[in-house]
Design an enzyme around this catalytic site. Sequence first.
Site, mmCIF file in Angstrom:
data_model
loop_
_atom_site.group_PDB
_atom_site.id
_atom_site.type_symbol
_atom_site.label_atom_id
_atom_site.label_comp_id
_atom_site.label_asym_id
_atom_site.label_seq_id
_atom_site.Cartn_x
_atom_site.Cartn_y
_atom_site.Cartn_z
ATOM 1 N N GLY A 98 -30.010 -12.463 -119.034
ATOM 2 C CA GLY A 98 -31.087 -12.127 -119.975
ATOM 3 C C GLY A 98 -31.274 -10.632 -120.119
ATOM 4 O O GLY A 98 -32.146 -10.183 -120.869
ATOM 5 N N HIS A 157 -24.590 -13.123 -110.460
ATOM 6 C CA HIS A 157 -24.839 -12.074 -111.461
ATOM 7 C C HIS A 157 -23.552 -11.337 -111.873
ATOM 8 O O HIS A 157 -23.252 -11.210 -113.058
ATOM 9 C CB HIS A 157 -25.840 -11.042 -110.931
ATOM 10 C CG HIS A 157 -27.146 -11.625 -110.489
ATOM 11 N ND1 HIS A 157 -27.702 -12.725 -111.077
ATOM 12 C CD2 HIS A 157 -28.027 -11.253 -109.526
ATOM 13 C CE1 HIS A 157 -28.863 -13.002 -110.489
ATOM 14 N NE2 HIS A 157 -29.067 -12.129 -109.539
ATOM 15 N N ARG A 210 -17.989 -0.610 -115.394
ATOM 16 C CA ARG A 210 -17.151 0.570 -115.677
ATOM 17 C C ARG A 210 -15.761 0.108 -116.045
ATOM 18 O O ARG A 210 -15.154 -0.665 -115.312
ATOM 19 C CB ARG A 210 -17.084 1.486 -114.464
ATOM 20 C CG ARG A 210 -18.375 2.233 -114.268
ATOM 21 C CD ARG A 210 -18.373 3.099 -113.043
ATOM 22 N NE ARG A 210 -19.579 3.895 -113.094
ATOM 23 C CZ ARG A 210 -19.660 5.117 -113.599
ATOM 24 N NH1 ARG A 210 -18.577 5.720 -114.047
ATOM 25 N NH2 ARG A 210 -20.811 5.745 -113.636
ATOM 26 N N LEU A 249 -19.086 6.659 -123.334
ATOM 27 C CA LEU A 249 -17.629 6.688 -123.272
ATOM 28 C C LEU A 249 -17.211 8.100 -122.906
ATOM 29 O O LEU A 249 -17.578 9.063 -123.584
ATOM 30 C CB LEU A 249 -17.070 6.303 -124.647
ATOM 31 C CG LEU A 249 -15.566 6.300 -124.786
ATOM 32 C CD1 LEU A 249 -14.915 5.267 -123.879
ATOM 33 C CD2 LEU A 249 -15.179 6.004 -126.240
ATOM 34 N N LYS A 250 -16.480 8.189 -121.812
ATOM 35 C CA LYS A 250 -16.015 9.517 -121.407
ATOM 36 C C LYS A 250 -14.745 9.843 -122.181
ATOM 37 O O LYS A 250 -13.764 9.091 -122.117
ATOM 38 C CB LYS A 250 -15.727 9.523 -119.919
ATOM 39 C CG LYS A 250 -16.959 9.283 -119.100
ATOM 40 C CD LYS A 250 -16.649 9.475 -117.648
ATOM 41 C CE LYS A 250 -17.894 9.208 -116.837
ATOM 42 N NZ LYS A 250 -17.667 9.409 -115.435
ATOM 43 N N HIS A 254 -30.839 -14.480 -114.129
ATOM 44 C CA HIS A 254 -31.625 -13.569 -114.969
ATOM 45 C C HIS A 254 -30.812 -12.374 -115.458
ATOM 46 O O HIS A 254 -31.198 -11.720 -116.422
ATOM 47 C CB HIS A 254 -32.924 -13.152 -114.275
ATOM 48 C CG HIS A 254 -32.791 -12.129 -113.197
ATOM 49 N ND1 HIS A 254 -32.360 -12.433 -111.938
ATOM 50 C CD2 HIS A 254 -33.038 -10.799 -113.191
ATOM 51 C CE1 HIS A 254 -32.357 -11.339 -111.197
ATOM 52 N NE2 HIS A 254 -32.758 -10.328 -111.928
#
Length: 542
Positions: free
Chosen positions: A231, A290, A396, A434-435, A228
């Site tokens: 999705g 996942h 990240r 976005l840093k 899932h």
Amino acid sequence: MPRFFTGAAAATIAPVEKDTPLKKKQLNEGLLSVPSPEDRISLTPTDGNKGESTVSITVVGASGDLAKKKIFPALFALFYEGYLPEHFTIFGYARSKMTDAELRLMVSKTLTCRIDQRENCGAKMEQFLERCFYHSGQYDSQDHFSDLDKKLKEHEAGRVSNRLFYLSIPPNIFIDAVKCASLSASAANGWTRVIVEKPFGRDSESSAALTRALKNYLEEDQIFRIDHYLGKELVENLSVLRFSNLIFEPLWSRQYIRNVQLIFSEDFGTEGRGGYFDNYGIIRDIMQNHLLQILALFAMETPVSCDAEDIRNEKVKVLRSMRPLKLDDVVIGQYKSHTRGGVNYPGYTDDKTVPKDSRTPTFAAAALFIDNSRWDGVPFLMKAGKALHNRRAEIRVQFRHVPGNLYNKNFGTDLDQATNELVIRVQPDEAIYLKINNKVPGLGMRLDRSNLNLLYAARYAKEIPDAYERLLLDAIEGERRLFIRSDELDAAWSLFTPVLKEIEENKIIPEYYPYGSRGPVGAHYLAARYNVRWGDLGLDDQ
Ligand SMILES: NC(=O)C1=CN([C@@H]2O[C@H](COP(=O)(O)OP(=O)(O)OC[C@H]3O[C@@H](n4cnc5c(N)ncnc54)[C@H](OP(=O)(O)O)[C@@H]3O)[C@@H](O)[C@H]2O)C=CC1
Ligand SMILES: O=C1O[C@H](COP(=O)(O)O)[C@@H](O)[C@H](O)[C@H]1O
């Protein structure tokens, strides 16, 4: 705009599956007739019901947790938005004795309206519930599935029948149910598809055995293995972000990316699912599926097209380029009880469904590597845990430092302070930010780190559909892009099976961490070994 054609348009939709072994057998024995191409394309509404198609969705295990929590509500949401075809029927199937009215009552308690679309919601719920029916039966009884077949036929009323079975049952009864559904309740003249829920085995061998058993009754293209996380809105957006923005794709490699982090945390324990969880643990429950699926989408090469097979081909290539995980690159943990603010939070083994001496990990961190030219040497760090301090899923991407940066002196030697980081927050509060380094306004030259922030709630005034809605709709439409192909599954298990065996055979003791904490300190040592600092520890990342 609904993606599913209804009414007369649906009459032109031809069955797409190849014949299953069962169907081939029935065809050979003259038990089934093949619709001619003319039948498939030229039927008009004047042919009566015969030319129209129906979709029957059978939720096998309808009395269970997932069905109530996710499947029925997702089906209702699709109905509300007009995505279900004109002729559809939903059947609940389970051993529990229930009447249609009782099923409807059970389902009605779990239905909700969208926050932004409530118009006629009550009436829509009534209409939806009228299309829901129940059939009680055993999962291993062909007779009971034949009875279901008769009921489905009554509802299909001579139309071209398409059937979707959602296996929302424990894995030990998957095959019985598939066998009975396939042999006794397959669609006679339309497609038959089966959504299979995880776990898809618990290692390479059991997964391969499950695939073999499924393929005794189904073709690969009838099997929709659901993950899932595929999705989820931001996971689906990954490819769009990468392949439709010039600024990202050129940076997407070892040349510019220092490390990638895939982080999953939940702020609750196994509560109620300990029986299932103890046999699997967090590596199988979250990482092998996942997080690895997200990694594959993140790291794959540009697919030839957006077609399912092109995308899945690229995902398999990445997975097969990965180094099998070594025990040395894994840290495991298990939560223990903790009292905070006068409240006692139970430890994992306090769960009555978990053996007292269980060593099953509820937390794991791992360093993975993709040995191809794009990603050579880039650590992909994964971290997943239950009973941690927050609920979060994110990707990240930490970039390398700017060579010869003019402004290095403004940041000192702290690489993490000076470099860019792209964060894709899958949940909650979906966002992409976005840093960047930025000059603080004013006469001096002071720099700080700021976020270019795409917060979904601020940008889009629409509630994000639940992952199950997208996946159910895709299964109905025959779109396989977000479902796992068997070779992907094999590759995923090959990566994790050796280390899982080692952990279990050597009875590795997990590092204990208090309920509600940030998890074992070992995760930091693992990251540090690869010169990485977990990105979710910064003050602006709480
Ligand atoms: N719940 C969740 O959040 C998630 C679940 N999943 C997966 O989805 C599937 C369903 O999950 P969930 O709904 O939680 O499962 P449940 O344990 O609630 O089981 C579903 C139904 O299956 C029947 N059942 C349960 N145990 C047995 C048994 N030993 N033998 C025969 N029938 C049984 C019961 O129906 P009856 O007695 O009426 O026949 C039950 O209502 C599982 O494969 C699970 O791993 C995946 C992700 C999340
Ligand atoms: O598959 C699973 O996912 C859930 C987390 O899903 P989410 O959509 O709520 O993030 C997890 O709790 C469960 O253990 C696992 O089996």
